[in-house]
Scaffold this motif. Sequence first.
Motif, PDB file in Angstrom:
ATOM      1  N   GLN A 127       3.860  -7.399  -4.399  1.00 27.52           N
ATOM      2  CA  GLN A 127       2.780  -6.623  -3.484  1.00 27.52           C
ATOM      3  C   GLN A 127       3.389  -5.625  -2.697  1.00 27.52           C
ATOM      4  N   GLU A 157       3.154  -6.130   2.363  1.00 23.74           N
ATOM      5  CA  GLU A 157       2.028  -6.987   2.616  1.00 23.74           C
ATOM      6  C   GLU A 157       2.230  -8.381   2.323  1.00 23.74           C
ATOM      7  N   GLY A 158       3.155  -8.628   1.250  1.00 24.38           N
ATOM      8  CA  GLY A 158       3.424  -9.908   0.692  1.00 24.38           C
ATOM      9  C   GLY A 158       4.467 -10.662   1.414  1.00 24.38           C
TER      10      GLY A 158
END
Length: 429
Positions: free
Chosen positions: A300, A303-304
Amino acid sequence: MVLKNRLELRLQQRLALTPTLRTRLSILRMGPLDLAEEIAREAARNPFLRHEPPSRMSAAEALPEADLAAPDLGFQEDLRRQLALKPLSPMIAALAEFLVGELREDGFLDVELRILAAEIVQPEALLEQALEVLQSCEPPGIGARTLPECLQLQLVAKGLDAGDAAATVWQLPAFAKRDWPVLKATLGLDENALRARANLLRGLSPRPVPERPLSEAAPLRPDLRLERYSDGQFAIVPHMSARPTVMLDMAMVRRAETEGFAPDLLLRAKTLIDAVDQRGATLARIGEWLVRAQGMFFLQGPEGLVPASRADLAAELDLHPSTISRAVSGKAIDVDGRLWPLAMFFSSALSGPHGMISSRAVKKRISDLIAAEVKAKPLSDETLVEKLSAEGIDIARRTVAKYRQGLRIPSSSARRKLAHARGTEKPGG
């Protein structure tokens, strides 16, 4: 008088910081470029070593001969030269040189002495003595563990005694407000003396070692590389083409074993190779941990990221926390052609919509929100708090302001003025 033989057991503390240990710790902290330079220098004076530079280093990037003869090794080498001129005991000299290798690029020491003392099996009091010696070197503030200590050391270098320096730094808020009555009461100085003290404060630096301009910064090279497979799986592997190769010259080794010459150089060569191998093994283990702990990042993006600390990694890999700090410092991973510093995988935690969320992920969200704002109506920090809260992220306004400043994004008022200025520019003007 009767003489008797007696067997005694005595516990003696020996200096555990051997040349072998110093080499291992130093090599682990080096980035690929520094490592390549160190191996090249050692191979030039050690007949038992053979080496090959990183295959990705082009002829244009290779160091010229003049640089190899007299390389610019930065403030660490200058500190070592200063220490060599001081009348120190072998133990304190060795510990002070060890601390030089533990300094950050900005000259701060961010590892607690008790942790280092436990790692090298030495009394913390001896490390305190060694740190005091190091902090007496130039530039003023070197080896500070906190910003106040950095400022105090600089004030001492400007002529204040340690007590006055500490008291002055303690009153920084009052100096900022130019609150002379409070300062007179607390420091016992008249206004002229206080103004002179304020001038001293204005000349201080928040960093012992100034940050180098981007044009002078050394290019980042990866030690690790993300490898994706056709079934959707991925792994993190050593970036072999970006690291130097070092090996023993076996013909020279056999000759040395036969003729018995230069055993000290042979030991140095073996020590260096072992240290390089251990560095690679440690980074490989960190790569395996990244797949397990930060796998969503590789799917991702930022954001991950999940919250993780160096202490978490140290505990999982059963390594010393300072070992992790050295291994992460100045290292990077190649993810689909983009380099990411290993340090960015470690961050504090905030409350998010689905549990805890990495502070780095929150910074990325703040950056995205500002990038998408209407330029003429920029989002204030309070509005950013509201938007993040609506997404389930619990964050204070001052934290948003701190993250925004860390991203080098101006305030909303400054962004509004900039948008207005750009809007009034005439085409072609």
